[in-house]
Every structure is written in C-alpha cells, then in structure tokens.
Scaffold this motif. Structure first.
Motif, PDB file in Angstrom:
ATOM      1  N   PHE A 191       7.071  15.337  -7.252  1.00  0.00           N
ATOM      2  CA  PHE A 191       6.390  15.222  -8.476  1.00  0.00           C
ATOM      3  C   PHE A 191       6.733  16.516  -9.256  1.00  0.00           C
ATOM      4  O   PHE A 191       7.252  16.297 -10.230  1.00  0.00           O
ATOM      5  CB  PHE A 191       5.036  15.168  -8.449  1.00  0.00           C
ATOM      6  N   GLU A 192       6.620  17.773  -8.705  1.00  0.00           N
ATOM      7  CA  GLU A 192       6.584  18.921  -9.559  1.00  0.00           C
ATOM      8  C   GLU A 192       7.950  19.314  -9.592  1.00  0.00           C
ATOM      9  O   GLU A 192       8.426  20.028 -10.554  1.00  0.00           O
ATOM     10  CB  GLU A 192       5.770  20.042  -9.017  1.00  0.00           C
ATOM     11  N   MET A 199       4.755   8.903 -10.333  1.00  0.00           N
ATOM     12  CA  MET A 199       3.934   8.910  -9.259  1.00  0.00           C
ATOM     13  C   MET A 199       4.144   7.365  -8.712  1.00  0.00           C
ATOM     14  O   MET A 199       3.990   7.243  -7.454  1.00  0.00           O
ATOM     15  CB  MET A 199       2.520   8.776  -9.875  1.00  0.00           C
ATOM     16  N   LEU A 258      -1.382  14.146  -4.881  1.00  0.00           N
ATOM     17  CA  LEU A 258      -0.800  15.329  -5.949  1.00  0.00           C
ATOM     18  C   LEU A 258      -1.939  16.112  -6.263  1.00  0.00           C
ATOM     19  O   LEU A 258      -1.818  17.229  -6.321  1.00  0.00           O
ATOM     20  CB  LEU A 258      -0.219  14.399  -6.905  1.00  0.00           C
ATOM     21  N   ARG A 305      -2.012  20.217  -5.628  1.00  0.00           N
ATOM     22  CA  ARG A 305      -2.106  21.092  -6.633  1.00  0.00           C
ATOM     23  C   ARG A 305      -3.262  22.165  -6.487  1.00  0.00           C
ATOM     24  O   ARG A 305      -2.945  23.455  -6.667  1.00  0.00           O
ATOM     25  CB  ARG A 305      -2.489  20.446  -8.108  1.00  0.00           C
ATOM     26  N   MET A 353      -0.913   3.447 -15.288  1.00  0.00           N
ATOM     27  CA  MET A 353      -1.432   4.759 -15.416  1.00  0.00           C
ATOM     28  C   MET A 353      -0.367   5.998 -15.743  1.00  0.00           C
ATOM     29  O   MET A 353       0.454   5.881 -15.203  1.00  0.00           O
ATOM     30  CB  MET A 353      -2.230   5.147 -14.154  1.00  0.00           C
ATOM     31  N   ASP A 409       1.252   9.315 -15.887  1.00  0.00           N
ATOM     32  CA  ASP A 409       1.353  10.422 -14.942  1.00  0.00           C
ATOM     33  C   ASP A 409       0.841  11.644 -15.550  1.00  0.00           C
ATOM     34  O   ASP A 409       0.993  11.925 -16.751  1.00  0.00           O
ATOM     35  CB  ASP A 409       3.068  10.627 -14.551  1.00  0.00           C
ATOM     36  N   PRO A 410       0.272  12.641 -14.621  1.00  0.00           N
ATOM     37  CA  PRO A 410      -0.289  13.892 -15.291  1.00  0.00           C
ATOM     38  C   PRO A 410       1.218  14.822 -15.798  1.00  0.00           C
ATOM     39  O   PRO A 410       2.127  14.450 -15.246  1.00  0.00           O
ATOM     40  CB  PRO A 410      -0.910  14.405 -14.161  1.00  0.00           C
ATOM     41  N   ASP A 411       0.646  15.949 -16.569  1.00  0.00           N
ATOM     42  CA  ASP A 411       1.879  16.579 -16.944  1.00  0.00           C
ATOM     43  C   ASP A 411       2.338  17.395 -15.731  1.00  0.00           C
ATOM     44  O   ASP A 411       1.454  17.829 -14.868  1.00  0.00           O
ATOM     45  CB  ASP A 411       1.226  17.561 -17.977  1.00  0.00           C
ATOM     46  N   ARG A 412       3.460  17.716 -15.716  1.00  0.00           N
ATOM     47  CA  ARG A 412       3.981  18.735 -14.681  1.00  0.00           C
ATOM     48  C   ARG A 412       3.646  20.248 -14.775  1.00  0.00           C
ATOM     49  O   ARG A 412       3.451  20.623 -16.071  1.00  0.00           O
ATOM     50  CB  ARG A 412       5.450  18.338 -14.412  1.00  0.00           C
ATOM     51  N   LEU A 413       3.306  20.694 -13.753  1.00  0.00           N
ATOM     52  CA  LEU A 413       2.960  22.153 -13.924  1.00  0.00           C
ATOM     53  C   LEU A 413       3.967  22.993 -14.496  1.00  0.00           C
ATOM     54  O   LEU A 413       3.525  23.786 -15.525  1.00  0.00           O
ATOM     55  CB  LEU A 413       2.890  22.559 -12.316  1.00  0.00           C
ATOM     56  N   HIS A 449       5.312  22.347 -17.091  1.00  0.00           N
ATOM     57  CA  HIS A 449       5.454  22.336 -18.685  1.00  0.00           C
ATOM     58  C   HIS A 449       3.936  22.892 -19.071  1.00  0.00           C
ATOM     59  O   HIS A 449       3.994  23.053 -20.087  1.00  0.00           O
ATOM     60  CB  HIS A 449       5.559  20.666 -18.733  1.00  0.00           C
TER      61      HIS A 449
END
Lengths: 195, 289
Positions: free
Chosen positions: A146-147, A153, A171, A175, B1, B3-7, B9
């Motif tokens: 993901f990162e 996802m 995830l 984190r 859903m 996705d969360p922001d990526r780290l 960013h």
C-alpha cells in the motif's frame, strides 16, 4: 498468511519437465510489466540488492513454466506469491549464513565509496528495511504494497485472498507498528548522538 | 470504501519521508531485466522447447570490431550480439513472412526484444528496441545501429540507407526487403549468426551463473572450478570481465589475497573501463602496504 501459503510454487530444477512453450514476446512483456515491482518487493522483504536480480530472475522463470495454469490477470498475484516464498527462503539462508559468519569471524564485505547523496539514500533504505524486518510478515506485506507500491486496498485484498476488511485492518496495525519502530530507531540515534 | 491517504502524502516526519522516498525510488538495473529475458530465451533455445518458433541465435563480435548478428527463423527470431571492449553491437532480428510464433499462434503482435551483451560492462547491457509488427506478407528486418561509428554493419542485399546513429546510443530502425523472406540476414562486418553461437552464449551465461551461485553459497572452490572451466571453454568469452570479477571475489572469499591481487591486476589491465575495474582498484588499494 493463508494466501501466501496456498500460492502455487515449484522451484525450478533440471529435473522438472521442460517449460511449456511460451513465446519470448509474451515473456518479455511479463518482465516489462512486473519486474520492477517484484524486484522492489524482494528488496523490502530483505533480499540484498546483490541477490535481488537473481531472485527476481528465478521468479520469472518459475512463472514461465506455470503461465499456462495462471488465469489471465492473475500473473502479478502469482509472481507476488512466488516472491514471498523465494524471499522467505533467502531470508532463512541469509540468517544461517550470518550466524556461520559470526562464528567464523568473517569480515563484512566492503562496499565501494558512494557520494553523500547515495549514502543518504542507502542509509534511509537500510533504516526502512530494519523497521520492516521487525514487523510481522503479514503486516509488512500490506504496508509495502500500500505505502510503497501504491496498490489499492482492493487489489491487496485480492492478491492476498483475504476480505477487504482484513486487508484494511492489517494496514492499520502495520502503520501502528511502523510508527512504533520508527520511534525506536529515532530514540536509538538520539541516544547515540548524546553519547 | 475509499482508501486512506498514503503516508508519503501526509507524513511530516523527515525520517519517515526519506525512508519512503528512498524505497520508492529504488529500481533494478535495466540489465537485470535483459538478463532475465535472455535466460528464458537461452533456455528455450537450448531445450528446444518452443520448437521452430523461438529460434535464437547470437553472434559474438570480434575483439575491437563491432559485431553484428542477425537471425531469422520461419516464425520468429531473436538475435543476441556480443560486442567487445572497444567494439559495439549490431544485432538484427528478422521475422519471417506471415510468421507465427509457436505459442502465440497466428494471433499475436510480435515484440522483438533486443538483447546485447557488452563486454565493456561484463554484464548484459544496453539497447533494447521494441517493435510491434503484425504478420505481413513482407518480411521485416529490424536493426540496431552500433554504438560506435567505427563499424556500421550493413545488410547484404538490402538497399539500406546509411544509419544515422548517435554515439553511445542504440537506435532501432526497420527495413523492408523487397525479396523473398531471407533465411539469414547477414552483415558484411560480421559472420552470419549460427545456432551454435547462441548455444555457446547460453553456455557462457550458464557457466557464469553457476560460478555466481557458488559464490553466493560461499563455495569459492566450486566457483573457481567453474570459472576455470569457463576460461578453458571460452578463451575469448564475451563475459570475460565478469568471469575475472567473480574469480577475484572467489579468491577473496578463500582469503587468498596474493592470488586475488594478481587477478585484480589482470582485470584492470584487460578491462580498465569496466565497472568491475572499480572493484579491482579497491582490492588493490586495500592490499597495498
């Protein structure tokens, strides 16, 4: 890690029947599309840069023997699963070798000098790899996909064969783990600088 | 859903950002991909697994003269040319008329992948040219211009205009031949490619890979034995710098510093511009009193 365990895998060996015929153009396309991804994945799973080329090559050659059995669109998942296995195997060998080296008092191989910028990059990668290595594999994999690889996802869930909620939960935990480990690294370096 | 922001960013921590960026920017050398494709191609050739289709041939350029090779098969071919320290490579692939790949059948686009081995680097390097060509009644010859102006291979029998190439840069271009599909396209400056050449090249790669594998498993004796066989089998091998480099590493692994020094000197003398030379210099510098 169920999906990882169930990934079809067979190590290439001279004893196996010849690879199914696969045109070079198809193989080249597979390499062009996925080689970088697999190579970086191997690196983040702890395979040293010096070994990543060979490991990635092995993975693609294994895939070349299996492609007729892999559904269209699932090539990356197959490569991914094989990469996890190869990386795990390489990790075991490396740990054994390191232990032997320590006993034998082998000196660390020297690396050629590099400009400051490269050293900073290398250092940053080493720190990241140290942090990642301390994380449980299932969390590490989701974090990397993901990162670093910017998969969605949904893609990650499909690749791992788990529900979306499970991938999202991994995830979140990944984190948290990552932040905790980074804080430890920072604390350690602060301690060193005080000394 | 969503996705969360990526780290990368949203993180503000410098250490985290530097780690993420460093990892995201890491990439394999392009030679690694070429080598993988070639390993597949060589395997296909040696094992004959793709029947008549994936005929592979290689031509090794003579020392100091850019080598060129070309091959054609009834369906598809890949040529692998090996250059030398001062020479460079010209390779050609010829896809026959109405060609079909054994596997892709009549369907596919033909992607010809150029692979070349530069003895300068001792590893697979340089140019690739991707060409998409649908099966056509007219054979298509594609060439890669050499990187050096010293030798400019010309296709025999083809009214090819001079290749306008830039130094140190591979260019691909395609020629349309008016005649029957040729079995072999030949360069004046190099002997015709033969299947033997491809097998020899594949054996070279396999031998070097064997030595590298032995080194990785910390078995320097096996690596040295493999390299010794390589040297006997390929006295003017295309992968000579790599062989010397591995020999050097094997001797260091065996802690035979005197012999390692000698090999480092030999490597520097024979291939001073190669990437492996840097390692040789480092070894010599460390072993100086």
């Amino acid at each position: 890690v169920t999906a990882i365990d169930s990934t079809p895998y067979e190590r290439s060996s001279p004893g196996l029947p010849p690879a199914p015929a696969l045109a070079i153009d198809q193989f080249a396309r597979l390499v062009e599309l996925h080689f970088d991804f697999i190579w970086r994945l191997l690196r983040r799973l702890g395979v040293p840069a010096g070994d990543a080329d060979d490991a990635a090559q092995e993975i693609f050659l294994i895939a070349s023997r299996k492609l007729d059995a892999i559904k269209d669109g699932s090539e990356r998942s197959f490569l991914f699963g094989t990469a996890l296995r190869i990386a795990a195997k390489a990790g075991e060998q490396r740990r054994r070798q390191n232990a032997l080296d320590k006993i034998a008092g082998e000196e660390e191989p020297t690396r050629p000098a590099a400009p400051d910028e490269l050293l900073e990059l290398r250092r940053a990668r080493e720190l990241l790899d140290e942090v990642l290595e301390a994380m449980p594999l299932d969390l590490r994999v989701v974090f990397v996909l993901f990162e670093l690889e910017e998969l969605t996802m949904a893609e990650i869930a499909t690749m791992l064969g788990v529900p979306n909620g499970t991938a999202a939960s991994r995830l979140r935990r990944a984190r948290q783990e990552f932040e905790t480990r980074v804080e430890r690294v920072k604390a350690r370096s602060d301690t060193r600088s005080v000394k | 859903m969503k996705d969360p922001d990526r780290l990368v960013h949203r993180a503000s921590d410098e250490l985290v950002l530097s780690m993420l960026h460093a990892a995201r920017n890491e990439a394999p050398h392009s030679a690694a991909k070429q080598r993988t494709i070639m390993a597949f191609a060589a395997g296909a050739s040696v094992l004959g697994i793709s029947g008549s289709a994936a005929a592979i041939a290689g031509g090794a350029g003579a020392a100091n003269a850019g080598g060129g090779a070309a091959v054609a098969s009834a369906s598809a071919g890949v040529a692998v040319g090996a250059g030398s320290a001062t020479g460079t490579i010209g390779s050609a692939v010829l896809a026959g008329s109405g060609a079909t790949s054994s596997v892709t059948g009549t369907t596919a686009l033909l992607v010809a992948k150029w692979l070349s081995i530069g003895a300068v680097s001792g590893v697979l390097t340089a140019g690739t040219a991707n060409e998409l060509a649908r099966p056509s009644p007219t054979p298509v010859v594609e060439t890669i211009a050499p990187t050096s102006a010293r030798e400019t291979p010309r296709l025999v029998g083809a009214a090819a205009p001079p290749i306008a190439h830039k130094p140190a840069e591979l260019e691909a271009r395609r020629l349309t031949l008016p005649s029957e599909p040729a079995k072999v396209a030949r360069f004046e400056s190099a002997p015709p490619a033969r299947a033997d050449d491809s097998r020899a090249l594949a054996r070279e790669v396999a031998s070097i890979d064997g030595a590298r594998e032995a080194l990785r498993t910390k078995d320097p004796d096996r690596a040295l034995a493999e390299l010794s066989r390589y040297e006997r089998a390929f006295p003017s091998g295309s992968l000579a710098p790599e062989a010397l480099y591995l020999q050097l590493e094997a001797l260091l692994q065996r802690k035979d510093r005197v012999a390692a020094r000698s090999v480092a000197e030999k490597l520097l003398r024979a291939h001073p511009q190669s990437p492996q030379a840097a390692r040789a210099r480092a070894v010599l510098a460390r072993s100086n009193p």
